[in-house]
Design a protein around this motif. Structure first.
Motif, PDB file in Angstrom:
ATOM      1  N   THR A 181       0.830  -1.206   0.000  1.00 55.47           N
ATOM      2  CA  THR A 181       0.000   0.000   0.000  1.00 55.47           C
ATOM      3  C   THR A 181       0.861   1.252   0.000  1.00 55.47           C
ATOM      4  N   GLN A 182       1.906   1.258   0.810  1.00 53.35           N
ATOM      5  CA  GLN A 182       2.827   2.399   0.827  1.00 53.35           C
ATOM      6  C   GLN A 182       3.455   2.625  -0.543  1.00 53.35           C
ATOM      7  N   ALA A 183       3.712   1.525  -1.262  1.00 56.45           N
ATOM      8  CA  ALA A 183       4.331   1.635  -2.583  1.00 56.45           C
ATOM      9  C   ALA A 183       3.317   1.959  -3.676  1.00 56.45           C
ATOM     10  N   GLY A 184       2.029   1.899  -3.346  1.00 60.36           N
ATOM     11  CA  GLY A 184       1.004   2.198  -4.331  1.00 60.36           C
ATOM     12  C   GLY A 184       0.795   1.110  -5.365  1.00 60.36           C
ATOM     13  N   VAL A 185       1.033  -0.158  -4.972  1.00 59.30           N
ATOM     14  CA  VAL A 185       0.849  -1.274  -5.901  1.00 59.30           C
ATOM     15  C   VAL A 185      -0.082  -2.295  -5.270  1.00 59.30           C
ATOM     16  N   THR A 186      -0.632  -3.151  -6.121  1.00 57.14           N
ATOM     17  CA  THR A 186      -1.439  -4.281  -5.658  1.00 57.14           C
ATOM     18  C   THR A 186      -0.801  -5.566  -6.168  1.00 57.14           C
ATOM     19  N   VAL A 187      -0.596  -6.510  -5.262  1.00 51.96           N
ATOM     20  CA  VAL A 187       0.103  -7.759  -5.564  1.00 51.96           C
ATOM     21  C   VAL A 187      -0.827  -8.927  -5.266  1.00 51.96           C
ATOM     22  N   GLY A 188      -0.768  -9.954  -6.089  1.00 44.89           N
ATOM     23  CA  GLY A 188      -1.591 -11.132  -5.875  1.00 44.89           C
ATOM     24  C   GLY A 188      -1.136 -11.941  -4.678  1.00 44.89           C
ATOM     25  N   GLY A 189      -2.098 -12.525  -3.973  1.00 44.28           N
ATOM     26  CA  GLY A 189      -1.794 -13.359  -2.822  1.00 44.28           C
ATOM     27  C   GLY A 189      -2.484 -14.699  -2.912  1.00 44.28           C
TER      28      GLY A 189
END
Length: 366
Positions: A123-131
């Protein structure tokens, strides 16, 4: 390129590109016919050039075990990478966040604290990653028990900023080298039951899976036929080592679905006794934890031991005469750690070197 393969200085890691291409095409055709996606495991080859061959033959992307492996692939243009492992540590998660700016990236979880830290970093990096949630389907390694616990963690992932729930990691590593087909079949049936139980639990909380991944070279046909797995994470099929060649296929014969393509080229450096030859490839050239290498195409010669820079060969009564300077091809016992000992792979067709393939992710252990 252009050098006769037997003129290559040794020890050297060499690759029969025709056999490699046939192995890749065969697995690609199998996945297409079975109606499942193919996501080969790059921990085997650690080589973007081979990853690109697999993708050209229909693979949707690659699996890796380490962030460094993912970085090596993405830097060379691989656009879809699943880190099929748990990643702990803020510095590593920040590296994943950077990768997510360039490629589709996902990783595995089996702990709520891990989810919380990853969500904060992404969130801090402004990205969304799959989990993905990893299930312990019998390997006794990472992963949580199937069913409700998985659904609970999946809901946590789905509700965490910076993460998107993608599915299940259900790889049964122990099953891959079980010696008989019946043993492997039974192990994967248990894994399938665990996946089905978990899918039912996810359905009850309103979650579905884009990815249900698993399978290896020893069991891929079983997962493909299960009706629950939709991605195959096979790795060693591209090269085929002796450990896989020892297991039994469904007809009771030796597992021979794929060809041996990877070899360590070595030179006879000493003939100290009539029944013994010493070659210049030892533990720094191939892995021995799955047993000594086999000698390719020659009977009567057995590798019986190795030290750092020497391989000890026993010559039987039917062995051909070996002279100083003779070249032999060794089939590694375990291809993955063997590749990690080399900076590059020398690709050949016929008996001529045609290309050099850098092992870009060699040593990418973090």
């Amino acid at each position: 390129p252009g050098t006769p393969i037997d003129d290559v200085d040794t020890p050297a890691l060499i690759l029969d590109l025709d056999a490699l291409d046939r192995n890749i095409a065969k697995m690609g055709a199998f996945a297409e016919k079975a109606g499942v996606r193919l996501r080969p495991h790059a921990k085997t080859h650690k080589c973007p050039a081979i990853a690109k061959r697999q993708i050209a033959a229909g693979a949707v992307g690659q699996c890796v075990q380490k962030v460094g492996e993912a970085e090596a692939l993405v830097a060379e243009g691989i656009a879809d990478v699943l880190i099929s492992n748990e990643i702990v540590g803020e510095s590593k998660l920040r590296r994943i966040a950077e990768l997510a700016r360039e490629a589709t990236v996902a990783l595995c979880f089996d702990d709520a604290d891990q989810v919380a830290v990853a969500g904060r970093i992404f969130t801090q990096a402004g990205v969304t990653v799959g989990g993905l949630v990893e299930i312990d389907v019998g390997a006794g390694r990472c992963g949580i028990s199937p069913g409700e616990k998985v659904a609970e963690l999946a809901r946590r992932i789905a509700g965490t900023n910076g993460l998107r729930f993608k599915g299940l990691q259900a790889y049964h590593g122990r099953a891959q080298h079980l010696p008989t087909y019946a043993e492997r079949h039974a192990a994967i049936e248990e894994a399938q039951a665990a996946v089905r139980e978990t899918l039912d639990a996810l359905d009850r909380v309103g979650l579905s899976c884009d990815i249900v991944g698993g399978a290896g070279t020893g069991t891929f046909q079983l997962e493909a036929a299960s009706g629950v797995y939709n991605e195959l994470q096979v790795g060693s099929y591209v090269f085929m080592d002796t450990d896989y060649a020892r297991i039994e296929d469904e007809d009771g014969g030796r597992f021979a679905r794929f060809e041996h393509a990877l070899f360590v080229l070595t030179t006879v450096m000493s003939r100290p006794a009539p029944d013994r030859a010493i070659v210049d490839a030892g533990l720094k050239s191939y892995s021995m934890e799955k047993g000594p290498p086999w000698i390719c195409g020659i009977s009567g010669i057995e590798a019986v031991g190795a030290s750092d820079e020497h391989g000890n060969l026993h010559l039987g009564s039917d062995a051909p005469a070996l002279a100083l300077g003779d070249k032999l091809r060794l089939i590694p016992g375990h291809c993955d750690p063997t590749v990690n000992l080399h900076d590059y792979i020398i690709g050949f067709r016929g008996n001529i070197v045609t290309e050099i393939l850098p092992v870009t992710a060699r040593g990418a252990s973090q």
